[in-house]
Every structure is written in structure tokens, then in C-alpha cells.
Design a protein around this motif. Sequence first.
Motif, mmCIF file in Angstrom:
data_model
loop_
_atom_site.group_PDB
_atom_site.id
_atom_site.type_symbol
_atom_site.label_atom_id
_atom_site.label_comp_id
_atom_site.label_asym_id
_atom_site.label_seq_id
_atom_site.Cartn_x
_atom_site.Cartn_y
_atom_site.Cartn_z
ATOM 1 N N ALA A 40 0.836 -1.208 0.000
ATOM 2 C CA ALA A 40 0.000 0.000 0.000
ATOM 3 C C ALA A 40 0.870 1.257 0.000
ATOM 4 O O ALA A 40 0.572 2.247 -0.691
ATOM 5 C CB ALA A 40 -0.928 0.002 1.210
ATOM 6 N N ILE A 41 1.957 1.231 0.783
ATOM 7 C CA ILE A 41 2.872 2.375 0.834
ATOM 8 C C ILE A 41 3.488 2.623 -0.546
ATOM 9 O O ILE A 41 3.575 3.761 -1.023
ATOM 10 C CB ILE A 41 3.980 2.128 1.886
ATOM 11 N N LYS A 42 3.921 1.552 -1.215
ATOM 12 C CA LYS A 42 4.520 1.688 -2.551
ATOM 13 C C LYS A 42 3.535 2.290 -3.548
ATOM 14 O O LYS A 42 3.891 3.127 -4.372
ATOM 15 C CB LYS A 42 5.004 0.325 -3.053
ATOM 16 N N LYS A 43 2.269 1.858 -3.459
ATOM 17 C CA LYS A 43 1.248 2.388 -4.373
ATOM 18 C C LYS A 43 1.034 3.883 -4.158
ATOM 19 O O LYS A 43 0.891 4.649 -5.116
ATOM 20 C CB LYS A 43 -0.066 1.631 -4.174
ATOM 21 N N VAL A 44 1.010 4.300 -2.881
ATOM 22 C CA VAL A 44 0.820 5.721 -2.578
ATOM 23 C C VAL A 44 2.011 6.533 -3.084
ATOM 24 O O VAL A 44 1.846 7.592 -3.713
ATOM 25 C CB VAL A 44 0.635 5.939 -1.059
ATOM 26 N N GLU A 45 3.210 6.051 -2.828
ATOM 27 C CA GLU A 45 4.413 6.762 -3.265
ATOM 28 C C GLU A 45 4.459 6.904 -4.785
ATOM 29 O O GLU A 45 4.851 7.947 -5.317
ATOM 30 C CB GLU A 45 5.659 6.026 -2.764
ATOM 31 N N GLN A 46 4.069 5.863 -5.507
ATOM 32 C CA GLN A 46 4.042 5.906 -6.966
ATOM 33 C C GLN A 46 3.018 6.910 -7.463
ATOM 34 O O GLN A 46 3.272 7.683 -8.394
ATOM 35 C CB GLN A 46 3.723 4.513 -7.529
ATOM 36 N N ALA A 47 1.830 6.926 -6.825
ATOM 37 C CA ALA A 47 0.767 7.853 -7.225
ATOM 38 C C ALA A 47 1.184 9.305 -6.991
ATOM 39 O O ALA A 47 0.919 10.186 -7.820
ATOM 40 C CB ALA A 47 -0.514 7.534 -6.459
ATOM 41 N N VAL A 48 1.842 9.564 -5.849
ATOM 42 C CA VAL A 48 2.315 10.919 -5.546
ATOM 43 C C VAL A 48 3.372 11.349 -6.569
ATOM 44 O O VAL A 48 3.363 12.486 -7.057
ATOM 45 C CB VAL A 48 2.893 10.984 -4.115
ATOM 46 N N LYS A 49 4.252 10.425 -6.903
ATOM 47 C CA LYS A 49 5.304 10.712 -7.877
ATOM 48 C C LYS A 49 4.709 11.069 -9.231
ATOM 49 O O LYS A 49 5.169 12.003 -9.913
ATOM 50 C CB LYS A 49 6.224 9.501 -8.007
ATOM 51 N N GLU A 50 3.678 10.351 -9.641
ATOM 52 C CA GLU A 50 3.027 10.624 -10.928
ATOM 53 C C GLU A 50 2.368 11.989 -10.927
ATOM 54 O O GLU A 50 2.401 12.718 -11.923
ATOM 55 C CB GLU A 50 1.998 9.531 -11.225
ATOM 56 N N LEU A 51 1.741 12.361 -9.806
ATOM 57 C CA LEU A 51 1.110 13.675 -9.704
ATOM 58 C C LEU A 51 2.145 14.791 -9.763
ATOM 59 O O LEU A 51 1.917 15.842 -10.379
ATOM 60 C CB LEU A 51 0.308 13.781 -8.408
#
Length: 386
Positions: A40-51
Amino acid sequence: MHCKELVKGKKWVCVADGPSHPVTGKRRQVSRSAKGKGEAIKKVEQAVKELESAIVYHKDITVREYSREWYQQYLRRGRKETTNGIREEDATTLNGFMGSLEIKAVTPKGYQNFLNYLFDKGYALNTIKRIHSTGRMIFKKALEDKAIDADPTTNVFIPRKKITVEEIENDTVKDMYLEVEELKLFLVEVDKYVNFVYVALIYLLTFSGMRPGEAAALHKKDVLFESSQVRITKTLQYGKKGENKIIPPKTMTAVRTVDLDKKIMSMLQQLIDYKKEVGYPESEFLFAMSDGHPPTVPLIRNVVKRIAKRAGIKKMMNSYILRHTHISLLAEAGADLPHIMQRVGHKNESTTTEVYLHTTKGVRDSLTSKMSDRFGDLMSSKRNGE
């Protein structure tokens, strides 16, 4: 980041602050769930990076603001200095007409009015086509970036007048270089220019055939005073003054050593002495200005234009016209095409060939005279009693 186990051993959710909204400026949170906390942490970090990497333009961005950003991206394509300069000039022309408008407010009719304006101002057809090409690139990219909802450059036409016989027969190659008499007028005004750095630079460009970026990148050690030569191994990558990079030339053909007249060599020595006299800081660059940096290619181009205007030169001036002028001078002096190509650092270049084949009035008159002297008897028709 905050994480919480929703279903023991089966589901975790994590929440973190992302970049604020580009339009409203409001806080944005990113939430993602997964079977495990780490996932879940990895998914959030990836989403923030994309934004953070996404480009979202504010709704009232102007044509000028967007075109400036587009141009900075265009520079990274590695085009030639002349191409970059032309695109910049075209974008400036576009901004002069509609730069203050919100880019989303530009309609096909408004863009057509821009092309009509260029036509009414007497811009040449090829110039309008070129500016339109730049405009299409800007608005096409704006559509891809979602800065606009529709491309206003589609379904427009380039206005043109009915072509005449005179225009068909008009010789455009002669506009690519200065004839000897024009060059004399130009150099008279060059000699009057206050900053001797530009005086020496312009003389070197004219009598060496160097590219502006090659001359700007020269170090003092590249000037070989004993052999009256200059060594060309690098070029100045376009950028803001003080932020330029010295890079190798695109091809090994551009790496060369050029013989120079002793008068030009003397002028380069005079330049070094001049900078010491006026208190310029020490710099490895031959043409360093008062800030220790060489002038950018656009600055060189602007100085050339101003001087040409004072000299009454009607041709469209840029720093490359001096390079083409050098090619014409070599042709008039009797140099063959392979030698000219080697001197100016070209392997295959249509412009060099065009200027060479066109030659100047002096060459044409000389060849005609030589043909008459040597083969005049062959041109005499017996039927005319000659």
C-alpha cells in the motif's frame, strides 16, 4: 504518511499528502489500498510521484507563457543553433500578435487573422509558412498537454498573392550572402561599433566561415598565433547568458583548423589587449564580455542586425549570413567546392553548394571574359560572315 489495517491480515490503506492542486491550490491527499502495508505504501508513493511529474496548466495561461515553456523544451531536441534561433523569432512574432491572450481563447478565426496580418504586413510566403509551422508545433503540443481543448491551427489557410513572372525569376540565393559592395558598407559600420569584442567577433565570422556558436566557444588557447590559425573543436550550446554549455560538434567534419589572414590574427591579439585595458575579468574564453562569459548566439544575431540596419542593408540579416558571405568570397577567389566544404566544416550542405554554384557577379564576369578570350573564335558563326 498514515496507514491503517482495515481487515486484519487482508487489507491495508495508506494516505499521504500529494502536490497541491495546480489551479485551486487546495491540498490533495492520495489514498491507496493493498493486501499488505508495504504494498500500500509503494502504491501511494508511486501515485504521488506521478502527480508531481504531471503538468497541469492553470486555466488562464497565456500564449506567451505557454510558448516560452514550449521553446525551452524545443531546445532539448538538439537542433542547430540557426533552427533554434528561427523558432524563437517565430514565437516572438506570434506573441507580438496574440501573446497576451489566454491560450484556450485562441480560435481558428483568431489564428487565421494572425496569418492574414502577416500577409498584409508584406511577409514573404516562405516566411509565413515557416512562422505557421512554428505556430502549429506550439498549439499541437498545447493540445497534447491539455492546455487547450482544440487546436486552432487546423483548417486554416496561408494567404498568398497570385505569383508573377518576376517572382518566378527572382533569384533568392543572392539574399543568402552579402555582395562585396554590401560587405564594404557593413564593415564600415562594424568598425564604428563601441564594443571591440563584437567588432573582432564579426570580422572573424566573416573571414573564417565559422558558425556563431563555434566562435563564441573559442578559448584563447585555440588561437594559434605562430601559424596564423584557429582550432575549432567545440561549440556553445544555446541557453541563457552564463548558463551555456560547451559541447563537442555534432560531427567530426566540424572539427578543423582554419588558416586566417594575418590582419585577422592581429585583430584577435588586439582583442586580448583591449580586454586587459578596459579591465575585463580573466576568462578562458576569447570573446568573453565584462561578465566573463561569451555572448550568446541570439545576442550576436541582434548585434549583426543592428549594424546592418545602420549600413542600409536591406537583406534579412542574421549571424549566418556572414558564414554564407565567406563561402561566396572563397568562390570568387577561385576556391573549389571540396576546399570550401572542408574550411567551413561541412560534409554535405545544400546551402553551401547553392551559394557556391550561384557565385558572385565578379566570378561570372571573370568566367565570361575568360571564355571569350580563349574560345571566342568558336562562337563566331560563318553564316553571319564572321
